[in-house]
Enzyme design. Sequence first.
Site, PDB file in Angstrom:
ATOM      1  N   GLU A 217     -30.021   3.362   6.150  1.00 31.11           N
ATOM      2  CA  GLU A 217     -29.519   3.750   7.472  1.00 31.11           C
ATOM      3  C   GLU A 217     -30.174   5.031   7.987  1.00 31.11           C
ATOM      4  OE1 GLU A 217     -27.524   3.116   4.834  1.00 31.11           O
ATOM      5  OE2 GLU A 217     -26.954   1.063   5.368  1.00 31.11           O
TER       6      GLU A 217
ATOM      7  N   SER B 167     -24.158 -10.344  10.941  1.00 31.84           N
ATOM      8  CA  SER B 167     -22.798  -9.854  11.191  1.00 31.84           C
ATOM      9  C   SER B 167     -22.746  -8.838  12.321  1.00 31.84           C
ATOM     10  CB  SER B 167     -22.174  -9.286   9.915  1.00 31.84           C
ATOM     11  OG  SER B 167     -22.987  -8.300   9.356  1.00 31.84           O
TER      12      SER B 167
END
Lengths: 323, 312
Positions: free
Chosen positions: A66, A45
């Site tokens: 992250e 994506s």
Amino acid sequence: MSNLHLLDTKDWGLEPIRKGFGRGLADAGAKNEQIVALCADLTSSTQISLFAEQFPERFVEVGIAEQNLVTVASGMAAMGKIPFTASYAAFSPGRNWEQIKTTVALNNQNVKIIGAHAGLYTGPDGATHQMLEDVAIMRVMPNMVVIVPGDSLEAYKATLAIANDPRPTYLRLARDKSPIMTTDQTPFEIGKAYIYTPGHDLTIIANGTVTSLAVQAAESLFKDAIDAEVIHSPTVKPLDEETIYKSVKKTRAVVVVEEAQRAGGLGGAVSEFLSENLPVPVVRVGVRDQYGQSGTPEQLIHHYGLSKHHIMMAAHHAVDMKK
Amino acid sequence: MTATEGKTKKFQTPRSFTDKKLSLQKLELKANDIRQDIIKSLEAAGSGHSAGPLGLADIFTALYFDILKHDPKHPDWDDRDILLLSNGHCVPVQYTAMAHAGYLPKKELLTLRSYKSRLQGHPERHALPGLENTSGPLGSGLSQGAGMALTMRMNKQSHRWVYVVMGDGELNEGNIWEAAMFANKYKLHNLIGIVDRNNIQIDGTTEHVMPLEDLRAKWESFGWHVVDVDGNNIEAVIDACSMARAIVEKPTVLIAHTIPGKGVDYMEFDHHWHGMPVGIADVAGAPPKNQQAREALHDLRSLRGKITGDHE
């Protein structure tokens, strides 16, 4: 302006901005073997998949982590690599801002932060995934370059440009398809703003998906006897102060349009610059201190007051304030 | 960063690099000197952390004077090992060890934490050649080390190692465990973690604030080779790092058991000295503030007199 090789509005195509990033990174990777790509479980994506397929030995999957994404990248940059890190903007820089500040920006390491699925164009995913604060929080970070491309072709060029630039950079991408206004010949340089529509009565400064709405608004405003100049400013930082100053010196009124919080983003940057150098009315079109919600991009753009109609109202307001 | 870094090339030794080792007695004397200079620089600064740097003095002596392949005259030497201090608040021990190794003049240690000093309160890579990272906010160093270790592998530099010193309280941070999973996935055997297991953090003991035990089992379950080591025994630290370099199938972490405030009698084991220098406050169990530095140095000088070559 003809030298920008822009398309007429009737000839605009449609493509998600993130697609241009994916192609750009794959091409940049072919040119420079020091480029590496890291992703936090969103390979397809974010479109970093194109690079991963071509250069699997230079692709690092960090999983849904992250904080690790950007700190591993900081270590790789310290060793001479040029890491591109990709996740959704809501998570990077949404979750790992401090790591970006300390280990990338203050540490001045050449890491690229790619924030995909930013803004209202994330659509049905809803408020948690519609990152609207990213431009503001990245812009206030010393050493950080911030770029919000207006269409997929510009995202492609921006990706190649930042690959050749040694500064830490935030690149903001949108999920759903949006108009292609430019062509392969349209220039892109970090730190440059471009006059898409020349005019004399008002300066409209925009970036991201909503530059297209600003251009359409300017066309309609002409019928209302407002000759608006549209400046597309993909680089939020460093801001192209010269282009903005020249335009506003002439028009003396400004509307800023961005698909983000009104507070702190491009509108903040323009307001800060003008208030200290050329004080004029500045009306900011953006999300007004609210969170997003599920819906189509069109519904959300209308709901949060960013439509062509809203831009035109803001234009009239700004021009009225001149008088 | 140098232009040649990132490319595979033959191992090159700069002229000033020497791998001549100090005797254990000299290393212990060095650690004692470093402790005294830590006290002096913290006293001059009037703020900063005491317990951690004193507890880490033996580990940093072992690193800078035996374990690391480095060259103070060529801090950017392409083939150097890399040392990252993840718990940046302990940087007084690193500055002091670096001064003793020749990266900076020892008198500069008295500028610690002051305006325009290269010795910032928490380490900044750009401020001082030889510092490899900027740290202070906890939990990021192991990830940076993992990125460096992975890059060394990509660049086929099999003769380099990355050492990351972490605090034990720092292991509360999720970022550490993201890095631990990552290093296991990529089998980063060239990454060596050193946990300063001194059992204290700001709000109290680690087991009170947020229990870490069974710490060995935690690292092992994340796929790491674990070595428990006496972190105040220089010889043991050197041996443990030698062993870690011989482990080739997975990353290794040393759980280095240290005594916070080591060498200063009134500071040892007392978490109140985690974030405080000598000379600013009266503390129960410690001398009055205007005598703290003198007594700390007195303790260390007494210990110094007891360091002999007997055990060699």
